[in-house]
Design an enzyme around this catalytic site. Structure first.
Site, PDB file in Angstrom:
ATOM      1  N   SER A 140     -18.785  14.850  -8.838  1.00 19.17           N
ATOM      2  CA  SER A 140     -17.714  14.627 -10.131  1.00 19.17           C
ATOM      3  C   SER A 140     -18.294  13.401 -10.844  1.00 19.17           C
ATOM      4  O   SER A 140     -19.021  12.652 -10.415  1.00 19.17           O
ATOM      5  CB  SER A 140     -16.448  14.033  -9.413  1.00 19.17           C
ATOM      6  OG  SER A 140     -15.813  13.449 -10.508  1.00 19.17           O
ATOM      7  N   TYR A 153     -11.417   8.764  -3.721  1.00 17.56           N
ATOM      8  CA  TYR A 153     -12.001  10.177  -4.395  1.00 17.56           C
ATOM      9  C   TYR A 153     -13.441   9.898  -4.922  1.00 17.56           C
ATOM     10  O   TYR A 153     -14.311  10.591  -4.643  1.00 17.56           O
ATOM     11  CB  TYR A 153     -10.809  10.767  -5.072  1.00 17.56           C
ATOM     12  CG  TYR A 153     -11.350  12.122  -6.042  1.00 17.56           C
ATOM     13  CD1 TYR A 153     -11.776  13.054  -5.347  1.00 17.56           C
ATOM     14  CD2 TYR A 153     -12.067  11.875  -7.215  1.00 17.56           C
ATOM     15  CE1 TYR A 153     -12.258  14.427  -5.999  1.00 17.56           C
ATOM     16  CE2 TYR A 153     -12.762  13.017  -7.938  1.00 17.56           C
ATOM     17  CZ  TYR A 153     -12.835  14.293  -7.214  1.00 17.56           C
ATOM     18  OH  TYR A 153     -13.316  15.297  -7.895  1.00 17.56           O
TER      19      TYR A 153
HETATM   20  N1  LIG Z   1     -10.547  19.884 -12.222  1.00 20.08           N
HETATM   21  C1  LIG Z   1     -11.480  18.752 -12.408  1.00 20.08           C
HETATM   22  O1  LIG Z   1     -11.324  18.259 -13.483  1.00 20.08           O
HETATM   23  C2  LIG Z   1     -12.602  18.415 -11.507  1.00 20.08           C
HETATM   24  C3  LIG Z   1     -13.494  17.401 -11.939  1.00 20.08           C
HETATM   25  C4  LIG Z   1     -14.398  16.978 -11.132  1.00 20.08           C
HETATM   26  C5  LIG Z   1     -14.863  17.735  -9.792  1.00 20.08           C
HETATM   27  N2  LIG Z   1     -13.873  18.626  -9.380  1.00 20.08           N
HETATM   28  C6  LIG Z   1     -14.230  19.213  -8.254  1.00 20.08           C
HETATM   29  O2  LIG Z   1     -14.099  20.675  -8.254  1.00 20.08           O
HETATM   30  C7  LIG Z   1     -13.896  21.038  -6.798  1.00 20.08           C
HETATM   31  C8  LIG Z   1     -12.755  22.186  -7.208  1.00 20.08           C
HETATM   32  O3  LIG Z   1     -11.480  21.669  -7.706  1.00 20.08           O
HETATM   33  P1  LIG Z   1     -10.790  22.403  -8.813  1.00 20.08           P
HETATM   34  O4  LIG Z   1     -10.306  21.586 -10.012  1.00 20.08           O
HETATM   35  O5  LIG Z   1     -11.179  23.646  -8.674  1.00 20.08           O
HETATM   36  O6  LIG Z   1      -9.099  22.521  -7.914  1.00 20.08           O
HETATM   37  P2  LIG Z   1      -8.296  23.466  -7.379  1.00 20.08           P
HETATM   38  O7  LIG Z   1      -8.072  24.646  -8.479  1.00 20.08           O
HETATM   39  O8  LIG Z   1      -7.161  22.762  -6.596  1.00 20.08           O
HETATM   40  O9  LIG Z   1      -9.421  24.152  -6.106  1.00 20.08           O
HETATM   41  C9  LIG Z   1      -9.760  23.665  -4.641  1.00 20.08           C
HETATM   42  C10 LIG Z   1      -9.801  24.573  -3.918  1.00 20.08           C
HETATM   43  O10 LIG Z   1     -10.157  23.833  -2.787  1.00 20.08           O
HETATM   44  C11 LIG Z   1      -9.661  24.677  -1.864  1.00 20.08           C
HETATM   45  N3  LIG Z   1      -9.411  23.630  -0.642  1.00 20.08           N
HETATM   46  C12 LIG Z   1      -8.936  22.463  -0.569  1.00 20.08           C
HETATM   47  N4  LIG Z   1      -9.046  21.917   0.785  1.00 20.08           N
HETATM   48  C13 LIG Z   1      -9.801  22.906   1.744  1.00 20.08           C
HETATM   49  C14 LIG Z   1     -10.415  22.714   2.734  1.00 20.08           C
HETATM   50  N5  LIG Z   1     -10.073  21.725   3.473  1.00 20.08           N
HETATM   51  N6  LIG Z   1     -10.988  23.785   3.280  1.00 20.08           N
HETATM   52  C15 LIG Z   1     -11.349  24.805   2.372  1.00 20.08           C
HETATM   53  N7  LIG Z   1     -10.887  24.847   1.156  1.00 20.08           N
HETATM   54  C16 LIG Z   1     -10.043  23.985   0.748  1.00 20.08           C
HETATM   55  C17 LIG Z   1      -8.472  25.093  -2.223  1.00 20.08           C
HETATM   56  O11 LIG Z   1      -7.685  26.133  -1.421  1.00 20.08           O
HETATM   57  P3  LIG Z   1      -6.406  25.764  -0.546  1.00 20.08           P
HETATM   58  O12 LIG Z   1      -5.887  24.454  -0.706  1.00 20.08           O
HETATM   59  O13 LIG Z   1      -5.691  26.884  -0.466  1.00 20.08           O
HETATM   60  O14 LIG Z   1      -7.148  25.584   0.805  1.00 20.08           O
HETATM   61  C18 LIG Z   1      -8.703  25.452  -3.570  1.00 20.08           C
HETATM   62  O15 LIG Z   1      -9.353  26.722  -3.444  1.00 20.08           O
HETATM   63  C19 LIG Z   1     -13.340  19.887  -6.250  1.00 20.08           C
HETATM   64  O16 LIG Z   1     -14.439  19.421  -5.120  1.00 20.08           O
HETATM   65  C20 LIG Z   1     -13.078  18.630  -7.147  1.00 20.08           C
HETATM   66  O17 LIG Z   1     -13.197  17.554  -6.423  1.00 20.08           O
HETATM   67  C21 LIG Z   1     -12.939  19.136 -10.162  1.00 20.08           C
END
Ligand SMILES: NC(=O)c1ccc[n+]([C@@H]2O[C@H](COP(=O)([O-])OP(=O)(O)OC[C@H]3O[C@@H](n4cnc5c(N)ncnc54)[C@H](OP(=O)(O)O)[C@@H]3O)[C@@H](O)[C@H]2O)c1
Length: 246
Positions: A140, A153
């Protein structure tokens, strides 16, 4: 390579992980979809893609991490690409020191840091056998700037960046290790934190060079680039529309 490559994408039932799985599959790469809770969504995505399977498992659980990797190799016979995308946060303002208690630190580090580590250690023997393997960790922009959904985080993602560099130094030449660092990306991540989303979106749209928030597909494209970038390792690729320079 005669047989098509196999990728395991953690946390790919939703958002960025689902877009990465789709983009890799569109290149003919066989894909293992994973999530801890949202099984139905994960199975639906696997059914939608040509050659994909879904494996439930929590990356923060050591036995689950080993089982996820084992299931991937059982399904497709090899493993060439690991994308550590599964992540969690808590939305705690950076100045709310009491809000970021030890439980928040442990919960976030368990998934974002220890989960990433456990997946890499379980996958490494199989990735070595690939001969031309790639790990991409989803970090991130909050890893390197004083911003983000909470202090634990942002610090967890700083740890992911340094894990990326340390392991890149050790796992070459057969395994490259890189990271993508997304800025603000529109995903279900912000469900329940709509105010944070709206104010961040408005600021990004008004002030950053590309004048828009990111899409999961933007991050997927950068991930595919790193998967194929044969002379790049130990790098963190920023995907934030230029947010980091303003
Ligand atoms: N969206 C943003 O603005 C943003 C910015 C920077 C970085 N990121 C990073 O991008 C990544 C994905 O985020 P996203 O925005 O796509 O969010 P999201 O739509 O909430 O997706 C998160 C995914 O991770 C899974 N997950 C959570 N805990 C888990 C665990 N313990 N084991 C296996 N799977 C798990 C969730 O499924 P379940 O909860 O159903 O298991 C879901 O599939 C994260 O690492 C986040 O830090 C996001």
């Amino acid at each position: 390579m005669s047989e098509s490559r196999v990728a395991l994408v953690t946390g790919s039932s939703s958002g960025i992980g689902a877009a990465i799985a789709r983009r890799l599959a569109s290149e003919g790469i066989r894909v293992v979809i994973n999530s801890a809770r949202s099984e139905e969504a994960g199975k639906a995505l696997a059914a939608e893609l040509a050659q994909a399977v879904y494996v439930q498992g929590d990356v923060s659980d050591a036995a689950d991490a080993r089982r996820i990797v084992r299931s991937a190799v059982e399904a497709f016979g090899r493993l060439d690409i690991l994308v550590n995308n599964a992540g969690v946060t808590r939305f705690v303002p950076l100045d709310d020191l009491d809000g970021a208690d030890a439980d928040a630190w442990r919960e976030i580090f368990d998934v974002n840091v220890i989960g990433t580590w456990q997946m890499i250690t379980a996958a490494t023997p199989h990735l070595r056998a690939s001969g031309d393997a790639s790990i991409v960790n989803v970090s991130s922009v909050s890893a390197t700037r004083a911003l983000g959904s909470s202090v634990p985080y942002a610090v967890s993602k700083a740890a992911v960046n340094h894990m990326t560099r340390l392991l890149a130094s050790q796992l070459g030449p057969g395994i490259r290790v890189n990271a993508v660092a997304p800025g603000l990306i529109e995903t279900p991540w912000y469900a329940g934190a709509e105010q944070v989303w709206e104010s961040s979106r408005d600021w990004i749209t008004a002030h950053t060079p590309l004048r828009r928030v990111g899409t999961p597909e933007d991050v997927a494209e950068a991930t595919l680039h790193l998967v194929n970038a044969a002379y790049t390792t130990g790098d963190v690729l920023t995907v934030d529309g230029g947010r980091h320079i303003v």
